[in-house]
Every structure is written in C-alpha cells, then in structure tokens.
Design a protein around this motif. Structure first.
Motif, PDB file in Angstrom:
ATOM      1  N   ALA A 189       0.870  -1.175   0.000  1.00  0.00           N
ATOM      2  CA  ALA A 189       0.000   0.000   0.000  1.00  0.00           C
ATOM      3  C   ALA A 189       0.905   1.222   0.000  1.00  0.00           C
ATOM      4  O   ALA A 189       1.639   1.460   0.960  1.00  0.00           O
ATOM      5  N   PHE A 198      -2.430   0.259  -4.512  1.00  0.00           N
ATOM      6  CA  PHE A 198      -2.252  -1.081  -3.970  1.00  0.00           C
ATOM      7  C   PHE A 198      -1.711  -2.007  -5.050  1.00  0.00           C
ATOM      8  O   PHE A 198      -2.073  -1.888  -6.225  1.00  0.00           O
ATOM      9  N   ASP A 358     -10.615   1.895   2.282  1.00  0.00           N
ATOM     10  CA  ASP A 358     -10.958   0.518   2.634  1.00  0.00           C
ATOM     11  C   ASP A 358     -11.726  -0.157   1.492  1.00  0.00           C
ATOM     12  O   ASP A 358     -11.493  -1.328   1.167  1.00  0.00           O
ATOM     13  N   LEU A 361      -9.351  -1.047  -1.240  1.00  0.00           N
ATOM     14  CA  LEU A 361      -8.581  -2.228  -0.837  1.00  0.00           C
ATOM     15  C   LEU A 361      -9.398  -3.496  -1.046  1.00  0.00           C
ATOM     16  O   LEU A 361      -8.886  -4.515  -1.549  1.00  0.00           O
ATOM     17  N   ALA A 372      -8.148 -11.865   2.966  1.00  0.00           N
ATOM     18  CA  ALA A 372      -7.111 -11.203   3.749  1.00  0.00           C
ATOM     19  C   ALA A 372      -6.152 -12.215   4.375  1.00  0.00           C
ATOM     20  O   ALA A 372      -4.947 -11.974   4.460  1.00  0.00           O
ATOM     21  N   VAL A 378       2.275  -7.387   4.529  1.00  0.00           N
ATOM     22  CA  VAL A 378       1.701  -6.113   4.081  1.00  0.00           C
ATOM     23  C   VAL A 378       2.764  -5.039   4.297  1.00  0.00           C
ATOM     24  O   VAL A 378       3.217  -4.825   5.419  1.00  0.00           O
ATOM     25  N   LEU A 380       3.604  -1.162   4.060  1.00  0.00           N
ATOM     26  CA  LEU A 380       3.037   0.182   4.009  1.00  0.00           C
ATOM     27  C   LEU A 380       4.153   1.179   3.758  1.00  0.00           C
ATOM     28  O   LEU A 380       5.145   1.206   4.496  1.00  0.00           O
ATOM     29  N   SER A 385       1.524   6.683   5.540  1.00  0.00           N
ATOM     30  CA  SER A 385       1.388   5.358   6.170  1.00  0.00           C
ATOM     31  C   SER A 385       1.620   5.414   7.675  1.00  0.00           C
ATOM     32  O   SER A 385       1.295   4.467   8.395  1.00  0.00           O
ATOM     33  N   ARG A 391      -2.910   2.861   9.719  1.00  0.00           N
ATOM     34  CA  ARG A 391      -2.292   1.604  10.167  1.00  0.00           C
ATOM     35  C   ARG A 391      -3.330   0.707  10.845  1.00  0.00           C
ATOM     36  O   ARG A 391      -3.305  -0.515  10.682  1.00  0.00           O
ATOM     37  N   PHE A 394      -5.379  -1.334   8.350  1.00  0.00           N
ATOM     38  CA  PHE A 394      -4.693  -2.524   7.839  1.00  0.00           C
ATOM     39  C   PHE A 394      -4.484  -3.570   8.933  1.00  0.00           C
ATOM     40  O   PHE A 394      -4.534  -4.775   8.666  1.00  0.00           O
ATOM     41  N   ARG A 397      -7.579  -5.631   9.269  1.00  0.00           N
ATOM     42  CA  ARG A 397      -7.755  -6.553   8.140  1.00  0.00           C
ATOM     43  C   ARG A 397      -6.799  -7.740   8.195  1.00  0.00           C
ATOM     44  O   ARG A 397      -7.195  -8.877   7.931  1.00  0.00           O
ATOM     45  N   LEU A 403       2.220  -6.478   9.295  1.00  0.00           N
ATOM     46  CA  LEU A 403       2.525  -5.159   8.749  1.00  0.00           C
ATOM     47  C   LEU A 403       4.017  -4.871   8.830  1.00  0.00           C
ATOM     48  O   LEU A 403       4.666  -5.141   9.833  1.00  0.00           O
TER      49      LEU A 403
END
Length: 432
Positions: A189, A198, A358, A361, A372, A378, A380, A385, A391, A394, A397, A403
């Motif tokens: 992202a 994305f 969102d 995404l 997911a 993931v 960022l 970000s 944050r 994400f 999710r 992350l």
C-alpha cells in the motif's frame, strides 16, 4: 546488469535512484555539503526574468525554489504538486512571465533544474530510465492516456534511449521483496501525496533469482494531500471567510465555497491566482458581510501563503501520528493565531476518506481472488502510512504482525531502478 535509473516523480517529493553494473542500488543526491538532499520537494519557483532572458531563466526546484520564494521580494510564480495536473484535460497550461507553459514544459524545467543540482546531468551514461506511475491518477476524471502521453512527451526532450513505466506500488513491492528469503504473497500500500495505490504480488525465488507474479492492482485519488485538506477545511478556512455571505441585487448569497477549496488544495493555488474566479472574488469584496475575513483571504493568496500553510498543516498532521493533540500556529492569519487539533477530531474529519480507501482495498483483494488471510506480508510505504488510523485499518484486516514498513520515501525509486537493471525488465512494465 544494465545501469538503470529509477525516477519517482511524486506529488510531494521526487526521488532518484541509480543501479550500477554490479547491481548496487544507491539513492542519488542533489546539492552539495549542507544543502545535499536525497528527496527533492516537487516544487518550482520562477523569478521574474531580465529583459533578454527566457521565462524560465531564473527557475529553480526543491529547497532552492522554496528559498527563492521565501526570500525574493519581487515578482515570482511558485508551483507545487505538478503531478496532480498530468491526467487533467482541464489543465492546458499556465502563463508565466509572458510564456505559456504546458505540463510537458513544466516537467522538463523541473527535471533540468533538478539535474543542475547534480554533478552529472540526469540523462548521462546511457542508463535505462524507469519512471513510476500511479495505478489510478489523481483528479475528478483522470485521463490515463493523456497522462502517459504527457510523460512520454516530456521525457522525449532528454537523451534517454530506453524509457519504461512501472506501477509505483509494484516498484515498492519489488524493493520490499529483496528482504524475503522464501515465497510470499505481498500486499503493498503506497500512500503518496495525491494517490493511494495497492499492488498484490506473489514472490518466489528460483536459484536465488527473484520471481514475481502480479495478482492485482488498485487505488484511488485520495492520499496525504486530501488528509491535509480536511485539517485546513475545518481549522483554517472558517477564519478566511468560508461559509460567509455577500449581498447582491437585494439577495444574501453564500460566497462560493469552491474558491476556498482552491486555496486549500496547494497545487491549484498558482492557477487560481490567475483565474477569472479570483478576479470575481476581489470585485465581490465590498459586498461581503465578513469583509475582513475575505480581505485576509485575498491577502494570503496575493502573498502566496499556500506553501507555508501547507508546510504548517503537514507538520501538524505528522505530529498527530505520535501525539493525541497538537497546535497549528500560522502568523499570516494573525500573530496570535493558534488552533488546537486533536487526533480524535482529525480521525472524525477523515472518516469518509478512510472508508473509501478501505473500499478500494476490498476491490483489489476481490480482483485478485484473495482473502485477507491469504496475504503473508503487508508493506506500508509513503509518509501518510504513519497516520495511526491508516495503520489501524490494515491491522484490523490483516493483523498487526503482518505489517511492515521502512524506506517510506525511497522504496518506489529503489524498486524502479532495480527493475530497470534486470534482463526481464519489460515483463514488469505497464503495457502501453
């Protein structure tokens, strides 16, 4: 490996990375000594030329442009966020000291002036140039074909014999994938100034060589500048007359709110200053009920205070990533002007923007046919970000343990250059 340059021509900042024949990637710098920078603010300042000089004779970029703008007492034009115009059919150019500059001419001036702050010109050495592009361009009705044509036209004025385009989140994904030791499905992202992009990719290694399968891309024209605008709209614009009224032909009417939006969207300010709308606003001044506020608004436009305000608001937004509240002080509104902004209020103001991010995404995951839980990592990247609400979106999710971050300003340019140095570079590019 082939020598390559990766150019991340960003809405807020521009970064250039080079890869030499050994495969070593290095972020290239501009300026020398105490003035050396590796991230160049994407701004242009034109000082009024002499009688025999061209309109761009005294143009400069980055921190040198900002210094010109702040220190110069004569006429100047300050332009920022050039990238937000690239896909707009409404933007046909702007007049600067008697010369019309279209997008291609502005981008050419920016890159040539950027090159003047290096020991070697940008087009030296026969390197392949790989330039990033967003998945979705910024603007209300972006024209992708027009944007790509403008990029190609501008770059054709340089000596590059081999130019490629790669989605910015793909480049960031490639830079991130250098850390991977095994196979992984990665979502990148990339939060820029004008767009959020994305990219979903499946990475693997075959004999130590990185392989990748693109699974899906997506994005939207909401990013850091939009979040800045929410702060300006709620905190600053009421002091400049937004929501106020004027009298006309026996009626009381609202001062058109779009006039204030032009001031808060930094990239529109220079064009707005030369527009018919702005001339009409000045004629409207004697009929405004809150005349003092509108007069202050006009004064801020006349003195090009958009960039200093942008800087103050962006810095406040950054502080809210680490504090529950902060203050914005902006003396051009008044020497005692101070406004407190809380993170809770900020998150309320950007709630609709977060919802749209969102939703974009979700569309990207659906396009790739992934849940997911099937995403291993993931990544960022980009300054926005760091916003806690981003944050958290994400983390909800995918789980906070998946992350990752780092190289927020340089990952795209690094990935572009690394892709350009590969023998299979064409397989990573955007089809034209």
């Amino acid at each position: 490996m082939r020598p390559a340059l990766g150019l991340d021509f960003g809405t807020s900042n521009t970064v250039l990375t080079g890869v030499d024949a050994s495969g070593q990637a290095t972020t290239l710098t501009f300026g020398k000594g105490a003035e050396e920078v590796d991230s160049l603010p994407s701004v242009l300042c034109f000082l009024e030329p002499g009688r025999t000089e061209q309109a761009d004779a005294r143009a400069d970029v980055g921190p040198w442009a900002i210094r010109q703008f702040l220190d110069h007492t004569g006429e100047c034009r300050f332009l920022q966020s050039l990238k937000t115009f690239v896909a707009s059919r409404l933007f046909r150019g702007t007049g600067i000291f008697g010369r019309q500059f279209d997008f291609e001419a502005l981008m050419e001036v920016f890159l040539r002036r950027a090159g003047s702050h290096r020991d070697a010109p940008l087009d030296a050495g026969g390197a392949r140039l790989v330039i990033g592009r967003p998945v979705t361009f910024a603007g209300g009705a972006p024209d992708e074909a027009l944007a790509m044509q403008r990029y190609r036209n501008a770059l054709s004025r340089f000596g590059f014999s081999d130019v490629m385009f790669v989605y910015e989140p793909v480049a960031a994904a490639f830079a991130f994938a250098q850390r991977l030791e095994g196979s992984a499905t990665v979502l990148v992202a990339d939060f820029g100034g004008g767009t959020t992009d994305f990219s979903l990719m499946r990475f693997s290694r075959d004999g130590g060589r990185l392989q990748a399968e693109p699974l899906g891309h997506g994005g939207l024209g909401i990013a850091g500048n939009t979040l800045d605008y929410r702060i300006v709209d709620k905190v600053i614009l009421p002091h400049l007359g937004k929501g106020s009224q004027y009298r006309s032909m026996g009626k009381t009417l609202e001062v058109p709110p779009n006039l204030f939006s032009n001031f808060a969207h930094w990239h529109l300010l220079s064009v707005f200053k030369a527009s018919a709308d702005y001339r009409d606003l000045k004629k409207m001044l004697p009929y405004c009920i809150d005349e003092d506020k509108i007069e202050l608004f006009i004064e801020l436009v006349e003195t090009d205070q958009g960039y200093p305000l942008y800087k103050a608001v962006s810095e406040a937004k950054a502080r809210l990533s680490f504090a529950e509240e902060t203050e914005i002080r902006f003396a051009p509104i008044g020497k005692d002007f101070v406004a407190t902004v809380t993170r809770a209020d900020f998150e309320t103001w950007i709630e609709h923007d977060l919802q749209r991010i969102d939703e974009a995404l979700t569309r990207t995951l659906d396009q790739a046919g992934l849940q997911a839980g099937e995403v291993d990592q993931v990544f960022l990247t980009g300054g926005t970000s760091f916003v806690p609400a981003i944050r958290q979106l994400f983390a909800r999710r995918f789980g906070p343990e998946r992350l990752s971050g780092g190289e927020e300003l340089s990952s795209v340019a690094k990935g572009l250059a690394l892709i350009g140095a590969r023998e299979d570079a064409r397989s990573w590019t955007v089809a034209e």
